[in-house]
Design a protein around this motif. Structure first.
Motif, PDB file in Angstrom:
ATOM      1  N   THR A  12     -19.426 -51.669 -19.248  1.00 36.37           N
ATOM      2  CA  THR A  12     -19.779 -50.295 -19.583  1.00 36.37           C
ATOM      3  C   THR A  12     -18.572 -49.638 -20.228  1.00 36.37           C
ATOM      4  O   THR A  12     -17.439 -49.757 -19.731  1.00 36.37           O
ATOM      5  N   SER A  28     -27.094 -42.641 -23.558  1.00 38.79           N
ATOM      6  CA  SER A  28     -26.684 -43.980 -23.129  1.00 38.79           C
ATOM      7  C   SER A  28     -27.303 -44.982 -24.109  1.00 38.79           C
ATOM      8  O   SER A  28     -28.504 -44.943 -24.381  1.00 38.79           O
ATOM      9  N   ILE A  57     -23.349 -51.491 -21.992  1.00 37.23           N
ATOM     10  CA  ILE A  57     -23.840 -50.115 -21.869  1.00 37.23           C
ATOM     11  C   ILE A  57     -22.762 -49.181 -22.405  1.00 37.23           C
ATOM     12  O   ILE A  57     -21.609 -49.222 -21.977  1.00 37.23           O
ATOM     13  N   ASN A  65     -21.820 -45.275 -22.904  1.00 42.62           N
ATOM     14  CA  ASN A  65     -22.083 -43.885 -22.544  1.00 42.62           C
ATOM     15  C   ASN A  65     -21.501 -42.992 -23.628  1.00 42.62           C
ATOM     16  O   ASN A  65     -20.302 -43.012 -23.911  1.00 42.62           O
TER      17      ASN A  65
END
Length: 701
Positions: free
Chosen positions: A615, A675, A697, A699
């Motif tokens: 992430t 996202s 992922i 953000n």
């Protein structure tokens, strides 16, 4: 007419005298005739003398006699007198006019004559002389032949002569005569000459180079005399052969020699028969009358002759390599066997073989070897060498070079295409020695001799190669010594890239047959499944296990099919060819092993290496780099064979395509907090077997 007139005058005179009572001769008798005047005059011929001819007739007492008839007669020189006769006057004198004749010189004569009237006897006479002086030059004529024959560029045999005369034909000296050649290009010497006392002038005529009729002329007093000559060519004085030196680089090559006969001036002479002879026809012969043909290496002379005349051309024959030819195509040759096509024919430009030429041999590809760097051509122009190919699989080449010419021989190893088991037991007794024979054949199914064959065995046995290579029949043998364990084993044989196995069993109550292992394939088929039929004559089979890549799994008996089934999970095991062992045990405690192999083709590993982590937080554009690694059972990277893509949520950022092992993409991120799921994958076309993925992922604040 003048004589008649003179006689009439004389007659009239006599009559007159008679009438006057005069005695013609007065009783006197003429004694002699005396020249009074007019003698030894000189004048131009044909002209009347300036002074008259005067004579006196006297008696023996030198007394003049009157009325004496005197005749004037031209006796020399061809002249004429006016009257021809006259009577003497009181002084005894008689006169006459004399016109000179055409003859020049002291050759003119006139006689004065008297005749006794009574007896007719010639009493006396006197002679007048005159010198005829030639008249002006008026005529030009040849004073000799006007036609000649001779040799071109040589003087004619006699000089040219002309005579200049006056109008009566008397020679005129001191007259200039001009001489010139009018045709043929000859010369006259002198070009101008003066007539001599005889009126003759001469010149020497040297003919010109023109063969045939030539002409010259003499010019004087406005008149021309023409001379002609038939000019024959000068005889040949030398021979000239061309070219004088000839070098042939090929047998059969030819050239034409030209032989020119030349006279002493160097001019060509036609019509001369010439004979050509070669001193050594084995080097160069004559084809026809003047064509020289090379027939063998060496030096000789060609002699041209015409009578005593000679000339020589030196002929040198030295073949020069113009072509090197070898067998065409790609020759297929067994390993460590001389290539039969390693021979070259060296020829000249006419395609004739050349002996004694050094041919240099160079291996240009394949890494093979030649026994000698250079060999010499024989009488057939052929040179050969022992060429043995390297171990490579592609086309190998050998260059043959002679001088600046070269050719390339191409050959390829006859690589094993098939290996067939010819003999050997599949069931052996513990501790026994057994012979196994395989035959190696190429892709054309022809026996392949001298080919290395390797042997190996898995299980409780040893194997020893009888000969490391196949024989002339393409066969190789090995000896197997069986162990004592009650299991089967596998003999592996390999020739080049072709290999095979022989499944051998040691006598045992347990039999394992119908073994069917399957290969793994990607993410879907990641377990190696095996089915087998297992039985024992010593009791029931109590267990069966699979072992592969350090992993083990128990097999289960299927009552429906009577087969034992099991599988080994190979996830995480690198791809390749894997060996497996099936071990079975019966109720009596006997064990038997069965060896097998599979092809393990695992799913590749896909990893997002940039940015790191699962992430991340980012805005704007995010650089993403992904790698794919994974080897198939053949050791090749499987990733380029698969289809790869990259998605950002539902947007495909990188289109599906093959040939990638890495993806580098700049992924645009949406504005505002959100996202984004980035998914990258490598899969086969339908994702049926291979499907390797990774995701990230992002953000967005």
């Amino acid at each position: 007419m003048r004589m008649i007139a003179g006689a009439l005058a004389l007659l009239v005179g006599l009559l007159a005298a008679g009438c006057n009572g005069e005695v013609v001769i007065g009783g006197q008798k003429p004694a002699r005739v005396l020249v009074v005047s007019g003698d030894l005059q000189a004048d131009t011929v044909g002209r009347e003398l300036k002074q008259p001819l005067v004579v006196r007739v006297v008696d023996d007492r030198d007394k003049p006699i009157r009325n004496q008839l005197v005749n004037f007669v031209v006796t020399a020189g061809g002249g004429s007198v006016f009257a021809g006769s006259a009577l003497t006057n009181a002084d005894g004198e008689a006169r006459e006019r004399w016109t000179l004749g055409p003859v020049a010189g002291d050759t003119q004569r006139v006689e004065a004559r008297a005749v006794d009237p009574a007896t007719g006897e010639a009493l006396v006479f006197a002679t007048f002389r005159a010198v005829g002086v030639r008249d002006a030059a008026a005529a030009l004529a040849a004073a000799g032949p006007t036609s000649f024959s001779g040799t071109a560029q040589d003087p004619v045999a006699d000089s040219l002569a002309v005579r200049v005369a006056d109008r009566f034909g008397n020679p005129v000296p001191g007259v200039a005569v001009t001489w010139e050649s009018t045709t043929g290009g000859g010369t006259l010497s002198p070009a101008s000459s003066v007539t001599g006392p005889s009126g003759i002038a001469r010149s020497r005529w040297t003919l010109g180079a023109q063969v045939g009729t030539q002409s010259a002329r003499a010019t004087a007093v406005g008149q021309v005399v023409t001379f002609t000559a038939a000019a024959a060519p000068l005889p040949a004085a030398s021979l000239e052969i061309s070219p004088r030196a000839v070098t042939f680089a090929s047998l059969g090559e030819r050239t034409t020699l030209t032989v020119v006969a030349r006279d002493r001036t160097g001019a060509a002479v036609g019509g001369v028969p010439v004979m050509l002879i070669s001193e050594n026809a084995a080097v160069a012969g004559l084809d026809g009358s003047s064509t020289v043909v090379a027939s063998g290496n060496g030096t000789t002379r060609v002699i041209a002759s015409a009578g005593a005349l000679r000339d020589t051309a030196v002929i040198t024959v030295q073949q020069v390599p113009a072509g090197v030819s070898v067998a065409g195509g790609v020759w297929l040759v067994a390993p460590d066997t001389p290539v039969p096509a390693a021979r070259a024919v060296v020829t000249d430009a006419e395609g004739r073989p050349i002996a004694g030429v050094a041919v240099t041999w160079t291996v240009t590809s394949g890494g093979g070897t030649v026994a000698a760097p250079a060999t010499i051509t024989g009488t057939d122009g052929v040179a050969s060498v022992d060429w043995r190919l390297g171990g490579g699989a592609g086309v190998q080449t050998l260059r043959a070079q002679a001088g600046s010419r070269s050719a390339t021989v191409s050959a390829r190893l006859r690589l094993p295409g098939y290996v067939f088991v010819q003999s050997g037991p599949v069931l052996v007794q513990p501790g026994s020695a057994n012979t196994y024979t395989v035959e190696v054949r190429d892709s054309s199914n022809q026996s392949l001799p001298n080919t290395a064959v390797t042997w190996s065995v898995s299980g409780p046995a040893t194997i020893t190669s009888v000969s490391g290579r196949t024989g002339a029949d393409g066969r190789a043998q090995a000896t197997l010594t069986a162990g004592s364990a009650g299991s089967n084993f596998t003999i592996r044989y390999r020739a080049g890239t072709v290999e095979g196995t022989i499944e051998v069993e040691i006598a045992n109550p347990i039999t394992i047959s119908n073994v069917l292992p399957n290969d793994t394939n990607g993410a879907t088929v990641y377990q190696s499944y095996v089915t087998a039929r297992i039985a024992s004559s010593a009791g029931a089979i109590t267990s069966a296990r699979l072992s592969m890549a350090g992993r083990q799994a128990a097999m289960q008996y299927d009552d429906t099919t009577g087969l034992w089934r099991g599988s080994v999970d190979l996830r995480g095991v690198p791809g390749g060819i894997l060996d497996g062992v099936l071990t079975s045990t019966d109720a009596a405690g006997n064990q038997r092993q069965y060896l097998y192999t599979i092809r393990h083709n695992p799913n590749p590993v896909v990893m997002i290496v940039e940015p790191a982590g699962d992430t991340v937080t980012a805005t704007g554009t995010l650089r993403v780099r992904v790698t794919c690694t994974g080897l198939n059972s053949d050791g090749a990277n499987v990733c380029p064979t698969l289809w790869s893509t990259l998605w950002a949520n539902s947007t495909q950022v990188v289109a599906y395509a093959q040939g990638r092992s890495e993806i580098v993409a700049d992924v645009p991120l949406p504005a505002g907090a959100s996202s984004v799921r980035i998914l990258v994958s490598w899969s086969d076309f339908r994702g049926a077997y291979y499907d390797a993925r990774d995701e990230l992922i992002v953000n967005v604040p």
